[in-house]
Design an enzyme around this catalytic site. Structure first.
Site, short mmCIF file in Angstrom:
data_model
loop_
_atom_site.label_atom_id
_atom_site.label_comp_id
_atom_site.label_asym_id
_atom_site.label_seq_id
_atom_site.Cartn_x
_atom_site.Cartn_y
_atom_site.Cartn_z
N PRO A 283 -6.02 -24.45 20.86
CA PRO A 283 -5.90 -23.05 21.29
C PRO A 283 -4.74 -22.36 20.58
CG PRO A 283 -4.84 -24.47 22.88
CD PRO A 283 -5.44 -25.38 21.84
N GLY A 284 -4.96 -21.14 20.16
CA GLY A 284 -3.88 -20.34 19.59
C GLY A 284 -3.66 -19.13 20.47
N ARG A 285 -4.57 -18.18 20.32
CA ARG A 285 -4.45 -16.90 21.03
C ARG A 285 -4.26 -17.07 22.54
NH1 ARG A 285 -7.39 -12.32 18.79
NH2 ARG A 285 -8.63 -13.94 17.80
N CYS A 353 0.89 5.13 4.20
CA CYS A 353 0.05 6.11 3.51
C CYS A 353 -1.39 5.63 3.36
CB CYS A 353 0.65 6.40 2.14
SG CYS A 353 2.33 6.92 2.31
#
Ligand code: LLP
Length: 458
Positions: A283-285, A353
């Site tokens: 798992p990361g998020r 920009c």
């Protein structure tokens, strides 16, 4: 521990007991703020949900690779999922035991394989037969064998954002399930390889449980089949991908994420019942996403004929997810709007920009003025790590909060560092603009210079 890691107190948003307006004064904006309390809570809840399973939680560093974040998880017993030598080094530097590190990724180089072998990692997740051959060669040359999990592409549509799905047959990841079966059923041995497991990962930010179930069932069936055919497999890596909540108020986010994780864990318990295999999760998020905010200040408010723009000092270089994936991040004022304040639709944009430097279009927000502070929530994962210096904007700092304490865990990049990374080739160098003269890419450039330089170094 309750889940009020970010909350309004005395009219202002706090991370645990630290007021964000105070942090903004001290650190300047934009900056990332992580809650160490939320990180710990996230890890502990996931570990508790997997209790009873022979599981190693290998935190996917790519989500957030700050040393302080990795160390927080390492101290709680986590392993690491790394996808480059840089991440391997980060994991080791933060004290993750190497026997809990999995090395994934579709394009490992020989040098990265050597680094993993020398470190004694748990397993390489191999994604092609060509990679397997190279790994076998590299390991044999070093007189060792590489522990391998074959990453299978189960041909499942994860139903997530197109750009972050990985388990379909048309994706570059993994080895097609059919080809993996044919190969592994017949392979008797490969000199530098120990086949130990199978791995799967079908995408990120999954909010539906059904694709997981299908993918895991296919993987488990293959595991049984290959064991029956005599391959001594003993590990199943179920990847990462559990989706978090990006919406609602901050407490509701944690609650919804937790609920999703519990549903996932219950499904896994059901599927692996009786399976003779150690399990790896990546798992990361899930562990970091809701635990971070990007704090920014309003520079200007500008009205056009058709809409109002709120121009903030954070930009797509700091948080690219909205520009890259049309991802939604909740935007909240640091100073609580009085009850009953009418909301106005505004476009929240950064100073870069590019038209795509837009965080939100027609987002209903309370009236805002120059100097007001805002946060983008759920910015703990894939946020700072994807930041760049585009438009020569220095990378923002990262702050970790714990209870009433905070620490800057990465300083804002300074301009000298940013410019000082460039080197002038001989033909442009007049001596004055060269920041350092030690061994530097300039020297390499000099060596690579054409036999007849445009202008001699003299
Ligand atoms: N394991 C593997 C093999 C992966 O490729 C990934 C993520 C993970 C684990 C961790 O997945 P998680 O649990 O964090 O969902 N930049 C995108 C997300 C890319 C995910 C890449 N792979 C975003 O901002 O949404």
């Amino acid at each position: 521990m309750d889940n009020t890691f970010f909350a309004y107190r005395d009219g202002g948003l706090h991370a645990s007991e630290v007021a964000l307006d105070r942090l903004a004064e001290e650190i300047g904006t934009p900056f990332y703020c992580y809650s160490g309390d939320a990180l710990e809570h996230g890890y502990r809840s996931f570990a508790a949900a997997l209790a009873g399973l022979p599981a190693t939680i290998c935190y996917a560093l790519k989500a957030n690779s700050n040393q302080a974040v990795i160390k927080t998880f390492a101290d709680l017993g986590a392993g690491a999922d790394v996808v480059s030598e840089g991440e391997l080094r980060r994991a080791m530097a933060a004290g993750v035991p190497t026997e809990k590190i999995v090395f994934a990724g579709v394009g490992k180089t020989a040098a990265e394989m050597i680094a993993g072998l020398d470190a004694g990692i748990l397993q390489f997740n191999v994604e092609s037969l060509a990679e397997l051959e190279l790994l076998s060669q590299v390991a044999s040359q070093r007189g060792t064998t590489a522990p391998v999990a074959v990453r299978v592409n189960p041909d499942v549509d994860a139903g997530t954002l197109d750009k972050i799905t990985t388990g379909r047959a048309d994706s570059k990841f993994g080895i097609d399930a059919g080809a993996a079966r044919d190969y592994l059923r017949t392979v008797k041995s490969m000199p530098g390889i120990r086949f130990e497991g199978l791995a799967v990962h079908i995408g990120s930010q999954l909010t539906d449980i059904a694709p997981y179930r299908t993918a895991f069932q296919r993987l488990i069936a293959l595991y049984h089949e290959l064991r029956a055919a005599g391959l001594p497999l003993r590990r199943v890596d179920l990847g990462g991908g559990i989706g978090i909540s990006y919406k609602h108020d901050l407490q509701a986010q944690f609650a919804e994420t937790e609920e999703r994780m519990q549903t996932y864990a219950a499904m896994v318990h059901g599927l692996v019942d009786g399976l003779d295999a150690d399990l790896v999760f990546e798992p990361g998020r899930l562990l970091v996403g809701n635990a971070g905010l990007l704090v920014t200040r309003v520079l200007y408010v500008k009205d056009s004929d058709t809409r109002r723009f709120v121009i903030v000092d954070a930009a797509m270089n700091d948080l690219i997810r909205p520009s890259l994936y049309d991802a939604w991040h909740e935007i909240l004022p640091v100073k609580a709007a009085p009850e009953g304040t009418a909301l106005q639709p505004v476009d929240v944009v950064g100073p870069v920009c590019e038209s795509t430097d837009t965080f939100a279009k027609q987002r209903p927000l309370p009236p805002l003025a120059k100097g007001d502070l805002l946060v983008f929530s759920s910015a703990g994962a894939y946020s700072f790590v994807m930041a760049s210096t585009y438009n020569s904007r220095p990378l923002p700092p990262e702050v970790l909060v714990r209870g009433g304490r905070f620490a800057v865990v990465r300083e804002r990049m300074n301009y000298d560092t940013m410019i000082g990374q460039d080197r002038l080739p001989d033909w442009l160098s007049d001596g004055a603009a060269q920041p350092t003269d030690q061994a530097s890419p300039a020297r390499a450039l000099r060596h690579a210079a054409p036999a007849q330089p445009i202008r001699s170094a003299g």
